[in-house]
Scaffold this motif. Structure first.
Motif, PDB file in Angstrom:
ATOM      1  N   GLN A 172      13.182   0.904  14.600  1.00 48.27           N
ATOM      2  CA  GLN A 172      11.948   0.337  15.499  1.00 48.27           C
ATOM      3  C   GLN A 172      11.044  -0.356  14.745  1.00 48.27           C
ATOM      4  O   GLN A 172      10.127  -0.876  15.407  1.00 48.27           O
ATOM      5  N   GLY A 173      11.124  -0.540  13.486  1.00 48.05           N
ATOM      6  CA  GLY A 173      10.210  -1.445  12.735  1.00 48.05           C
ATOM      7  C   GLY A 173       9.257  -0.547  11.782  1.00 48.05           C
ATOM      8  O   GLY A 173       9.187   0.727  12.009  1.00 48.05           O
ATOM      9  N   LEU A 174       8.555  -1.052  11.001  1.00 41.16           N
ATOM     10  CA  LEU A 174       7.499  -0.660  10.163  1.00 41.16           C
ATOM     11  C   LEU A 174       6.421  -0.092  10.759  1.00 41.16           C
ATOM     12  O   LEU A 174       5.781   0.915  10.330  1.00 41.16           O
ATOM     13  N   TYR A 175       5.904  -0.751  11.945  1.00 41.00           N
ATOM     14  CA  TYR A 175       4.527  -0.610  12.372  1.00 41.00           C
ATOM     15  C   TYR A 175       4.413   0.863  13.299  1.00 41.00           C
ATOM     16  O   TYR A 175       3.560   1.415  13.009  1.00 41.00           O
ATOM     17  N   PRO A 176       5.738   1.169  13.913  1.00 41.81           N
ATOM     18  CA  PRO A 176       5.626   2.378  14.566  1.00 41.81           C
ATOM     19  C   PRO A 176       5.693   3.553  13.583  1.00 41.81           C
ATOM     20  O   PRO A 176       5.175   4.470  13.700  1.00 41.81           O
ATOM     21  N   LEU A 177       6.431   3.184  12.355  1.00 41.79           N
ATOM     22  CA  LEU A 177       6.486   4.054  11.373  1.00 41.79           C
ATOM     23  C   LEU A 177       5.116   4.568  10.838  1.00 41.79           C
ATOM     24  O   LEU A 177       4.703   5.576  10.452  1.00 41.79           O
ATOM     25  N   TYR A 227      10.105   4.103   2.807  1.00 44.26           N
ATOM     26  CA  TYR A 227      11.091   3.621   3.644  1.00 44.26           C
ATOM     27  C   TYR A 227      12.123   2.641   3.015  1.00 44.26           C
ATOM     28  O   TYR A 227      11.537   2.502   1.623  1.00 44.26           O
ATOM     29  N   GLY A 228      13.136   2.315   3.482  1.00 45.13           N
ATOM     30  CA  GLY A 228      14.119   1.453   2.814  1.00 45.13           C
ATOM     31  C   GLY A 228      15.019   0.574   3.722  1.00 45.13           C
ATOM     32  O   GLY A 228      14.682   0.302   4.707  1.00 45.13           O
ATOM     33  N   HIS A 229      16.079   0.314   3.087  1.00 46.56           N
ATOM     34  CA  HIS A 229      17.297  -0.248   3.917  1.00 46.56           C
ATOM     35  C   HIS A 229      17.096  -1.710   3.804  1.00 46.56           C
ATOM     36  O   HIS A 229      18.210  -2.219   3.988  1.00 46.56           O
ATOM     37  N   THR A 230      15.904  -2.258   3.732  1.00 39.80           N
ATOM     38  CA  THR A 230      15.766  -3.741   3.566  1.00 39.80           C
ATOM     39  C   THR A 230      15.957  -4.400   2.311  1.00 39.80           C
ATOM     40  O   THR A 230      16.211  -5.648   2.255  1.00 39.80           O
ATOM     41  N   HIS A 231      16.219  -3.518   1.264  1.00 44.88           N
ATOM     42  CA  HIS A 231      16.153  -3.988  -0.127  1.00 44.88           C
ATOM     43  C   HIS A 231      15.136  -4.777  -0.450  1.00 44.88           C
ATOM     44  O   HIS A 231      15.328  -5.520  -1.680  1.00 44.88           O
ATOM     45  N   ILE A 232      13.982  -4.771   0.095  1.00 46.52           N
ATOM     46  CA  ILE A 232      13.028  -5.437  -0.547  1.00 46.52           C
ATOM     47  C   ILE A 232      11.770  -4.668  -0.927  1.00 46.52           C
ATOM     48  O   ILE A 232      11.204  -4.002   0.089  1.00 46.52           O
ATOM     49  N   ALA A 233      11.566  -4.734  -2.292  1.00 43.09           N
ATOM     50  CA  ALA A 233      10.768  -3.715  -2.690  1.00 43.09           C
ATOM     51  C   ALA A 233       9.103  -4.040  -2.151  1.00 43.09           C
ATOM     52  O   ALA A 233       8.771  -5.558  -2.178  1.00 43.09           O
ATOM     53  N   ASP A 234       8.512  -2.809  -1.881  1.00 47.01           N
ATOM     54  CA  ASP A 234       6.930  -3.097  -1.371  1.00 47.01           C
ATOM     55  C   ASP A 234       6.169  -1.894  -1.645  1.00 47.01           C
ATOM     56  O   ASP A 234       6.747  -0.700  -1.662  1.00 47.01           O
ATOM     57  N   CYS A 235       5.255  -2.141  -2.293  1.00 46.98           N
ATOM     58  CA  CYS A 235       4.129  -1.106  -2.709  1.00 46.98           C
ATOM     59  C   CYS A 235       2.721  -1.599  -2.597  1.00 46.98           C
ATOM     60  O   CYS A 235       2.270  -2.401  -3.268  1.00 46.98           O
ATOM     61  N   ARG A 236       2.145  -0.891  -1.768  1.00 45.04           N
ATOM     62  CA  ARG A 236       0.648  -1.388  -1.378  1.00 45.04           C
ATOM     63  C   ARG A 236      -0.021   0.034  -0.543  1.00 45.04           C
ATOM     64  O   ARG A 236       0.492   0.805  -0.103  1.00 45.04           O
ATOM     65  N   GLN A 237      -1.279  -0.395  -0.206  1.00 43.45           N
ATOM     66  CA  GLN A 237      -2.082   0.453   0.603  1.00 43.45           C
ATOM     67  C   GLN A 237      -2.389  -0.280   1.771  1.00 43.45           C
ATOM     68  O   GLN A 237      -2.956  -1.377   1.484  1.00 43.45           O
ATOM     69  N   GLU A 238      -2.228   0.381   2.707  1.00 43.95           N
ATOM     70  CA  GLU A 238      -2.526  -0.096   4.176  1.00 43.95           C
ATOM     71  C   GLU A 238      -3.384   0.667   4.925  1.00 43.95           C
ATOM     72  O   GLU A 238      -2.777   1.735   5.396  1.00 43.95           O
ATOM     73  N   ASP A 239      -4.514   0.518   5.207  1.00 45.25           N
ATOM     74  CA  ASP A 239      -5.550   1.278   5.998  1.00 45.25           C
ATOM     75  C   ASP A 239      -5.491   2.621   5.653  1.00 45.25           C
ATOM     76  O   ASP A 239      -5.243   3.655   6.356  1.00 45.25           O
ATOM     77  N   GLY A 240      -5.416   2.993   4.440  1.00 45.29           N
ATOM     78  CA  GLY A 240      -5.581   4.103   3.598  1.00 45.29           C
ATOM     79  C   GLY A 240      -4.517   4.947   3.477  1.00 45.29           C
ATOM     80  O   GLY A 240      -4.461   6.136   3.221  1.00 45.29           O
ATOM     81  N   LEU A 241      -3.306   4.257   3.782  1.00 44.75           N
ATOM     82  CA  LEU A 241      -1.972   4.950   3.621  1.00 44.75           C
ATOM     83  C   LEU A 241      -1.038   4.116   2.692  1.00 44.75           C
ATOM     84  O   LEU A 241      -1.162   2.869   2.814  1.00 44.75           O
ATOM     85  N   TRP A 242      -0.493   4.765   2.023  1.00 48.00           N
ATOM     86  CA  TRP A 242       0.296   4.238   0.760  1.00 48.00           C
ATOM     87  C   TRP A 242       1.714   3.781   1.680  1.00 48.00           C
ATOM     88  O   TRP A 242       2.276   4.711   2.209  1.00 48.00           O
ATOM     89  N   VAL A 243       2.317   2.629   1.201  1.00 44.14           N
ATOM     90  CA  VAL A 243       3.519   2.217   1.903  1.00 44.14           C
ATOM     91  C   VAL A 243       4.352   1.798   0.715  1.00 44.14           C
ATOM     92  O   VAL A 243       3.741   0.968  -0.069  1.00 44.14           O
ATOM     93  N   ASN A 267       8.529   0.932  -0.367  1.00 40.74           N
ATOM     94  CA  ASN A 267       9.953   0.661  -0.199  1.00 40.74           C
ATOM     95  C   ASN A 267      10.515   0.374  -1.547  1.00 40.74           C
ATOM     96  O   ASN A 267       9.985  -0.682  -2.297  1.00 40.74           O
ATOM     97  N   PRO A 268      11.303   1.452  -2.236  1.00 44.25           N
ATOM     98  CA  PRO A 268      11.661   1.183  -3.831  1.00 44.25           C
ATOM     99  C   PRO A 268      12.675  -0.082  -3.754  1.00 44.25           C
ATOM    100  O   PRO A 268      12.769  -0.346  -5.155  1.00 44.25           O
ATOM    101  N   GLY A 269      12.986  -0.698  -3.203  1.00 44.13           N
ATOM    102  CA  GLY A 269      13.910  -2.126  -3.133  1.00 44.13           C
ATOM    103  C   GLY A 269      15.297  -1.513  -3.095  1.00 44.13           C
ATOM    104  O   GLY A 269      15.805  -0.753  -2.247  1.00 44.13           O
ATOM    105  N   SER A 270      16.010  -1.965  -4.123  1.00 44.68           N
ATOM    106  CA  SER A 270      17.505  -1.949  -4.367  1.00 44.68           C
ATOM    107  C   SER A 270      17.838  -1.283  -5.653  1.00 44.68           C
ATOM    108  O   SER A 270      17.567  -2.067  -6.654  1.00 44.68           O
TER     109      SER A 270
END
Length: 74
Positions: free
Chosen positions: A1-6, A20-36, A38-41
């Motif tokens: 369903q994508g990241l935004y519903p999550l 979250y994962g499966h995209t193999h794209i590393a991501d580490c950020r804070q968005e609207d008070g929530l840590w987001v 994806n460890p990557g691959s």
């Protein structure tokens, strides 16, 4: 369903972080008070992993480390 519903569901549950994962794209950020994160691959591409720093039950920071970072630590 994508990241935004999550993200929406995590906020509704008052979570501190969403992983979250499966995209193999590393991501580490804070968005609207929530840590987001994806460890990557771990095995493909350049190789990466995620680290979440927690103190007294509260997330302080997150970061992505690469295979090169690990080699420097040894």
């Amino acid at each position: 369903q994508g990241l935004y519903p999550l993200l929406r569901d995590a906020k509704a549950e008052q979570a501190q972080a969403v992983l979250y994962g499966h995209t193999h794209i590393a991501d580490c950020r804070q968005e609207d008070g929530l840590w987001v994160m994806n460890p990557g691959s771990a095995g493909s591409y350049s190789g990466s992993a995620g680290i979440i720093e927690v103190q007294d039950g509260k997330i302080l920071n997150c970061r992505i480390i690469t295979a090169a970072d690990l080699e420097e630590m040894v």
